[in-house]
Design a protein around this motif. Structure first.
Motif, PDB file in Angstrom:
ATOM      1  N   MET A   1       0.847  -1.191   0.000  1.00  7.09           N
ATOM      2  CA  MET A   1       0.000   0.000   0.000  1.00  7.09           C
ATOM      3  C   MET A   1       0.885   1.245   0.000  1.00  7.09           C
ATOM      4  O   MET A   1       1.851   1.330   0.757  1.00  7.09           O
ATOM      5  N   ARG A   6      -3.336   4.813   1.515  1.00  8.79           N
ATOM      6  CA  ARG A   6      -3.632   4.837   2.952  1.00  8.79           C
ATOM      7  C   ARG A   6      -4.468   6.050   3.329  1.00  8.79           C
ATOM      8  O   ARG A   6      -5.462   5.933   4.056  1.00  8.79           O
ATOM      9  N   PHE A  46      -7.878  -2.258  -3.934  1.00  7.98           N
ATOM     10  CA  PHE A  46      -8.183  -1.757  -2.592  1.00  7.98           C
ATOM     11  C   PHE A  46      -9.240  -0.657  -2.642  1.00  7.98           C
ATOM     12  O   PHE A  46     -10.226  -0.681  -1.906  1.00  7.98           O
ATOM     13  N   SER A 160      -3.116  -9.038   2.424  1.00 10.73           N
ATOM     14  CA  SER A 160      -3.469  -8.608   3.779  1.00 10.73           C
ATOM     15  C   SER A 160      -4.546  -9.548   4.303  1.00 10.73           C
ATOM     16  O   SER A 160      -5.731  -9.248   4.291  1.00 10.73           O
ATOM     17  N   ASN A 267      -9.366  -8.526   7.213  1.00 10.35           N
ATOM     18  CA  ASN A 267      -8.297  -7.527   7.354  1.00 10.35           C
ATOM     19  C   ASN A 267      -8.899  -6.213   7.848  1.00 10.35           C
ATOM     20  O   ASN A 267     -10.047  -6.181   8.320  1.00 10.35           O
ATOM     21  N   ARG A 329       2.170  -5.600  13.321  1.00 10.84           N
ATOM     22  CA  ARG A 329       2.169  -4.328  12.590  1.00 10.84           C
ATOM     23  C   ARG A 329       3.036  -3.279  13.281  1.00 10.84           C
ATOM     24  O   ARG A 329       3.720  -2.486  12.622  1.00 10.84           O
ATOM     25  N   LEU A 350       4.334  -6.413   3.755  1.00 11.18           N
ATOM     26  CA  LEU A 350       3.175  -5.527   3.813  1.00 11.18           C
ATOM     27  C   LEU A 350       3.567  -4.053   3.710  1.00 11.18           C
ATOM     28  O   LEU A 350       2.837  -3.250   3.151  1.00 11.18           O
ATOM     29  N   GLN A 354       0.786   0.038   4.815  1.00 11.60           N
ATOM     30  CA  GLN A 354      -0.238  -0.960   5.144  1.00 11.60           C
ATOM     31  C   GLN A 354      -0.282  -1.173   6.657  1.00 11.60           C
ATOM     32  O   GLN A 354      -1.369  -1.274   7.248  1.00 11.60           O
ATOM     33  N   ASP A 358      -3.478  -0.604   9.113  1.00 10.72           N
ATOM     34  CA  ASP A 358      -3.968  -1.684   9.963  1.00 10.72           C
ATOM     35  C   ASP A 358      -4.000  -1.263  11.430  1.00 10.72           C
ATOM     36  O   ASP A 358      -4.951  -1.575  12.160  1.00 10.72           O
TER      37      ASP A 358
END
Length: 405
Positions: A1, A6, A46, A160, A267, A329, A350, A354, A358
């Motif tokens: 991402m 984001r 996404f 994800s 996710n 994360r 990731l 991302q 998250d």
């Protein structure tokens, strides 16, 4: 991402706050067909499908490199029974009888794959009829039970995948399945957008075993059915992938002999839906045994035990699930901000953007979890960190992200 995606996602969720995840969604006019991988990025998926929670179909080009497409089927597209027998014949697999119904599912038995393939061949030779009924190999955990190397490659669009990440970390289970069964090169899907399934329920609140059954026309049995929109119908052909979004009630028909690979996953985009679902499930359990509330010791604990037996998870395990993903994360984020770590040879799949997204989603859901009266009755004394401590860590990370990434 990337950063743009984001920020787009954060703005999306900020504007969507308020409506319940279970609200009725109008059906889209059609299901998009994605043709070429080179012109369809993770950001495209996404923004266009994962966030708005709408289905799409990926062309067979996306799976051209899968070993299962080369070795599990013959040149004319039929299941290659000989290859499957050589490589997996002794593996014990779960098999459901589609002609018998127990509540809203089919009874299962376990047998070696070679026995199932023997049945399948006899079923074909008998003109797709058998005194044993129509048996369907269902929920075979190939990735967990034996080597699936080269069988398929998970596309970046589904990378994800918190559910399988969590179970892989525990090394206990997974949500990757193989399905096989007679009459496939293609499948028919009937899809109902979130909320539409409420109109399918009977007067007892149960969903129908078959959404095409004539009994749905009986207003006495299904008083709300007239308010249900017709389902979206999708034909999935050989090699294609279909994205079935969160909360979409669906029914699938094998139109020919079929082998399919399936992933169930969660996710940041549908985490709030999962929390909403768990709260609903607990309320249903509490309603079922409310008459014993004043006489049963540890009634609230028993509700959690029953809930886990029915759904596979309760509030305590949900917190553990959030904790495992959150800590992974936070580690990704810490490494990305450390100049020494970030120059190392390890590549974080990731990526920090991302991870940042998250963390924000987990923090928002965990803030709701820790104040829930039933969660506060759960014994979290052995948890490390405690839920409130983890929430503080996440909120501090969110504040840092806002000024650094």
């Amino acid at each position: 991402m990337d950063r743009e995606t984001r920020l787009f996602a954060e703005n999306y969720f900020r504007s969507a706050r308020g409506p319940l995840p279970g609200r009725v969604c109008p059906p889209p006019a059609r299901v998009d067909w994605i043709e070429k991988p080179e012109s369809f990025s993770y950001a495209d998926f996404f923004k266009g499908y994962l966030l708005p929670n709408v289905p799409c179909v990926f062309s067979s080009t996306f799976t051209e490199g899968w070993g299962s497409r080369r070795r599990w089927v013959t040149a004319d597209g039929k299941p290659d029974f000989d290859h499957l027998l050589r490589n997996y014949g002794d593996v014990v697999v779960p098999v459901a009888n589609c002609e018998l119904q127990e509540y809203n599912s089919n009874p299962k038995e376990h047998m070696p794959l070679r026995d199932y393939i023997g049945y399948w061949r006899e079923h074909i030779q008998g003109g797709y009829a058998s005194p044993r009924g129509c048996l369907y190999l269902k929920d075979w955990h190939l990735c967990r039970d034996s080597s699936a190397e080269g069988v398929f490659t998970l596309p970046v669009y589904f990378s994800s995948d918190w559910l399988n990440e969590y179970w892989d970390a525990l090394d206990v289970d997974d949500y990757r399945f193989i399905y096989m069964g007679p009459t496939g090169t293609w499948k028919k899907w009937l899809l109902f957008p979130p909320g539409q399934e409420e109109a399918l329920r009977d007067r007892h609140g149960s969903l129908p075993y078959d959404v095409t059954s004539p009994t749905l026309l009986d207003r006495r049995l299904h008083p709300k059915q007239e308010h249900c929109s017709p389902p979206l119908e999708v034909i999935q052909e050989a090699g294609e992938m279909i994205f079935v979004p969160s909360g979409w009630h669906h029914q699938v028909y094998n139109l020919e002999d079929t082998i399919s690979i399936n992933h169930n996953w969660i996710n940041g985009c549908n985490l709030a839906n999962m929390w909403h679902f768990l709260q609903q499930e607990l309320r249903l359990v509490q309603q079922e045994i409310v008459q014993w509330k004043d006489t049963m010791p540890d009634w609230h604990h028993h509700c959690q035990v029953i809930m886990k037996s029915c759904t596979g998870i309760n509030f305590e395990e949900f917190y553990h699930f959030l904790k495992v993903i959150a800590e992974r994360r936070l580690l990704i984020l810490a490494k990305s901000m450390d100049p020494v770590e970030s120059k190392g040879s390890e590549v974080v799949e990731l990526g920090p953007q991302q991870a940042a997204f998250d963390i924000g989603r987990i923090a928002e859901v965990l803030a709701s979890v820790v104040v829930h009266p039933d969660f506060q009755r759960v014994d979290t004394s052995a948890c490390s960190p405690r839920p409130e401590e983890l929430l503080q860590q996440l909120e501090e990370a969110v504040a840092t992200i806002a000024t650094s990434l």
